[in-house]
Write a protein that holds these residues in place. Structure first.
Motif, PDB file in Angstrom:
ATOM      1  N   GLU A  63      13.827   1.417   2.227  1.00 32.83           N
ATOM      2  CA  GLU A  63      13.257   2.079   3.413  1.00 32.83           C
ATOM      3  C   GLU A  63      12.122   1.026   4.220  1.00 32.83           C
ATOM      4  O   GLU A  63      12.203   0.972   5.461  1.00 32.83           O
ATOM      5  CB  GLU A  63      12.534   3.219   2.873  1.00 32.83           C
ATOM      6  N   ILE A  64      11.734   0.146   3.359  1.00 36.43           N
ATOM      7  CA  ILE A  64      10.928  -1.019   3.962  1.00 36.43           C
ATOM      8  C   ILE A  64      11.767  -1.792   4.627  1.00 36.43           C
ATOM      9  O   ILE A  64      11.299  -2.278   5.896  1.00 36.43           O
ATOM     10  CB  ILE A  64      10.185  -1.462   2.907  1.00 36.43           C
ATOM     11  N   ALA A  65      12.969  -2.101   4.392  1.00 32.62           N
ATOM     12  CA  ALA A  65      13.966  -3.152   5.150  1.00 32.62           C
ATOM     13  C   ALA A  65      14.135  -2.275   6.404  1.00 32.62           C
ATOM     14  O   ALA A  65      13.969  -3.099   7.629  1.00 32.62           O
ATOM     15  CB  ALA A  65      15.069  -3.417   4.176  1.00 32.62           C
ATOM     16  N   ASP A  66      14.363  -1.119   6.435  1.00 33.88           N
ATOM     17  CA  ASP A  66      14.614  -0.259   7.559  1.00 33.88           C
ATOM     18  C   ASP A  66      13.563  -0.407   8.534  1.00 33.88           C
ATOM     19  O   ASP A  66      13.819  -0.449   9.951  1.00 33.88           O
ATOM     20  CB  ASP A  66      15.100   1.070   7.235  1.00 33.88           C
ATOM     21  N   PHE A  75       0.788  -1.190  -0.057  1.00 32.05           N
ATOM     22  CA  PHE A  75       0.073  -0.064   0.015  1.00 32.05           C
ATOM     23  C   PHE A  75       0.768   1.255  -0.109  1.00 32.05           C
ATOM     24  O   PHE A  75       0.207   2.441   0.137  1.00 32.05           O
ATOM     25  CB  PHE A  75      -1.042   0.044   1.211  1.00 32.05           C
ATOM     26  N   THR A  76       2.182   1.233  -0.132  1.00 33.74           N
ATOM     27  CA  THR A  76       3.117   2.455  -0.031  1.00 33.74           C
ATOM     28  C   THR A  76       3.995   2.234  -1.321  1.00 33.74           C
ATOM     29  O   THR A  76       4.040   1.150  -1.836  1.00 33.74           O
ATOM     30  CB  THR A  76       4.016   2.737   0.997  1.00 33.74           C
ATOM     31  N   PHE A  77       4.415   3.539  -1.643  1.00 33.10           N
ATOM     32  CA  PHE A  77       5.475   3.690  -2.767  1.00 33.10           C
ATOM     33  C   PHE A  77       6.814   3.537  -2.173  1.00 33.10           C
ATOM     34  O   PHE A  77       7.755   4.036  -2.910  1.00 33.10           O
ATOM     35  CB  PHE A  77       5.325   4.812  -3.599  1.00 33.10           C
ATOM     36  N   LEU A  78       6.962   3.364  -1.052  1.00 31.21           N
ATOM     37  CA  LEU A  78       8.462   3.443  -0.311  1.00 31.21           C
ATOM     38  C   LEU A  78       9.468   2.377  -1.064  1.00 31.21           C
ATOM     39  O   LEU A  78       8.661   1.250  -1.483  1.00 31.21           O
ATOM     40  CB  LEU A  78       8.346   2.985   1.028  1.00 31.21           C
ATOM     41  N   ASP A  79      10.546   2.475  -1.215  1.00 34.25           N
ATOM     42  CA  ASP A  79      11.660   1.635  -1.771  1.00 34.25           C
ATOM     43  C   ASP A  79      11.835   0.636  -0.966  1.00 34.25           C
ATOM     44  O   ASP A  79      11.565   0.464   0.244  1.00 34.25           O
ATOM     45  CB  ASP A  79      12.703   2.279  -2.314  1.00 34.25           C
ATOM     46  N   LYS A  80      12.619  -0.416  -1.618  1.00 31.57           N
ATOM     47  CA  LYS A  80      13.075  -1.630  -0.707  1.00 31.57           C
ATOM     48  C   LYS A  80      13.959  -1.401   0.432  1.00 31.57           C
ATOM     49  O   LYS A  80      13.582  -1.986   1.596  1.00 31.57           O
ATOM     50  CB  LYS A  80      13.879  -2.508  -1.750  1.00 31.57           C
ATOM     51  N   GLU A 131       6.846   2.734  14.575  1.00 31.16           N
ATOM     52  CA  GLU A 131       7.211   3.858  13.378  1.00 31.16           C
ATOM     53  C   GLU A 131       6.849   3.012  12.220  1.00 31.16           C
ATOM     54  O   GLU A 131       6.339   4.000  11.155  1.00 31.16           O
ATOM     55  CB  GLU A 131       8.857   3.710  13.406  1.00 31.16           C
ATOM     56  N   ALA A 132       6.530   1.809  11.930  1.00 33.16           N
ATOM     57  CA  ALA A 132       6.505   1.147  10.753  1.00 33.16           C
ATOM     58  C   ALA A 132       4.864   1.488  10.520  1.00 33.16           C
ATOM     59  O   ALA A 132       4.386   1.682   9.350  1.00 33.16           O
ATOM     60  CB  ALA A 132       6.563  -0.246  10.688  1.00 33.16           C
TER      61      ALA A 132
END
Length: 418
Positions: A275-278, A268-273, A291-292
């Motif tokens: 940032e999502i891993a973080d 559901f977001t356009f965050l990159d790989k 935070e997630a």
């Protein structure tokens, strides 16, 4: 990575009619891809949002999204896996729903490149019964249609001819878009696989076996506890702000389970790989900070309702947590206190004890009201009141529309000034 690799990483591909062929196609050109939605209601909910989020990814990757509003198919209803026939809507209701859905979709797709919205009523309504039977009915085998999962699931309880033919109409849509809108891919939920493959089969029969037409479905989304995603105790979570306020929408996302939040960030977001891993790491090391979940709530709310809605939702959240409600706007109060106990009052000034008992019934008795006020347990519009001779002026704050009462640490009441 290309769009298909990205979707695979996000866990967003369930089935493909021809992965290699589609992969070659998206690597060599800008591809037309469509998602359809029938106007069965005047708002989408977050379950509808899933395929449109994937369609948006194709748009951002440089491909050409086409959205089909099913004014034709929606007037008859699809089988949809339900155990009973859909209730037919009036055409006036269908047209009203078409307009509402079109407005929502324009907000989602009108910012980052070109897209098209078409209505299948425009071509299906022009087809005569004889044309339908001669030009298309001959190309569909009843045995094959009966074996499609969405039809097979209904055979025990029965299915009308109207809903049985839905897959033919959806196939005609794909053929029409292939021939007239340069659309080569149909995208849908897992339950649409039978309809999608019927469409690719029709295109190959009409245009030739080498016609480049492909289908993709998205996995059925379930929560970690096995229940269906998108349902709450209060019902569906709508994209229409009048049905589900932006604050309620934000709260839905921020309250997601740690076990689900990373999957939802991918979907559901356009965050990159990276940032999502973080954020995934933070779920493991500091889950209490959430935070997630906050990032998820910010991103999805911004996509659906805009940046201002995110700011308002976070203002309301902070104010309710701290009790400092004085700086909220009337709009924010309407959202944040929508489901809290409320009462209608006039703008007449009254002694606080009388107001709490006689006007609002927030307190059960004057003795209890005097005790709570004296002990500092009552706050009016965020301000502690300890004087039992104080007055409540309903017109003093929030544009004279509301009075917010907090009794104790957590119990809020909303007085609406009429």
């Amino acid at each position: 990575m290309n769009i298909l690799d990205d979707l695979k990483w996000r866990g967003a591909i369930n089935q493909e009619t021809d992965h290699d062929g589609l992969n070659d196609l998206v690597n060599e050109k800008s591809v037309g891809i469509y998602v359809g939605i029938d106007p069965t209601g005047d708002s989408m909910h977050i379950g509808h949002l899933i395929p449109f989020m994937i369609l948006k990814r194709f748009q951002l990757a440089g491909h050409k999204p086409v959205i089909v509003i099913g004014g034709g198919t929606g007037s008859i209803g699809d089988p949809s896996g339900k155990k009973s026939e859909r209730v037919l809507q009036t055409m006036d209701q269908v047209h009203h729903n078409e307009e509402a859905l079109t407005a929502q979709l324009k907000r989602l797709f009108g910012q980052d490149g070109k897209f098209a919205i078409v209505n299948n009523y425009d071509w299906l309504s022009k087809m005569s019964l004889l044309d339908f039977l001669r030009d298309y009915g001959k190309l569909f085998n009843v045995n094959t249609m009966l074996n499609k999962e969405i039809v097979a699931s209904r055979l025990e309880v029965g299915i009308s001819f109207t809903e049985f033919t839905y897959q033919i109409l959806q196939s005609i849509d794909f053929l029409h878009l292939f021939q007239n809108n340069d659309v080569q891919v149909q995208l849908g939920g897992a339950d649409q696989w039978g309809n999608i493959t019927s469409g690719t089969d029709l295109i190959h029969k009409v245009e030739g076996a080498d016609a480049k037409a492909y289908g993709i479905t998205i996995p059925l989304m379930l929560k970690s506890d096995g229940t269906k995603f998108g349902k709450t105790a209060g019902g569906a979570v709508w994209l229409d702000a009048d049905k589900t306020s932006p604050y309620e929408f934000y709260q839905f996302w921020i309250n997601q389970d740690d076990r689900d939040v990373v999957r939802y960030l991918k979907y559901f977001t356009f965050l990159d790989k990276e940032e999502i891993a973080d954020l995934e790491e933070k779920v493991k090391t500091a889950p209490e900070k959430r935070e997630a979940q906050r990032r998820l709530a910010q991103e999805v709310t911004k996509f659906v309702h805009g940046e201002k809605a995110v700011e308002e939702a976070e203002n309301i959240t902070k104010a309710l947590f701290s009790g400092e409600v004085a700086n909220l706007s009337a709009s924010e109060i309407e959202q944040g206190f929508k489901n809290m106990p409320s009462v209608d009052v006039t703008n007449e000034k009254r002694n606080i004890v009388e107001w709490l008992v006689d006007v609002t019934s927030i307190e059960p008795s004057r003795r209890q009201a005097r005790e709570d006020v004296s002990n500092g347990a009552i706050r009016i519009n965020g301000e502690k009141v300890t004087d039992t001779d104080a007055e409540v002026d309903p017109s003093a704050a929030f544009d004279g529309k509301f009075v917010i009462v907090r009794r104790g640490k957590k119990r809020y009441f909303l007085a609406r000034v009429k």
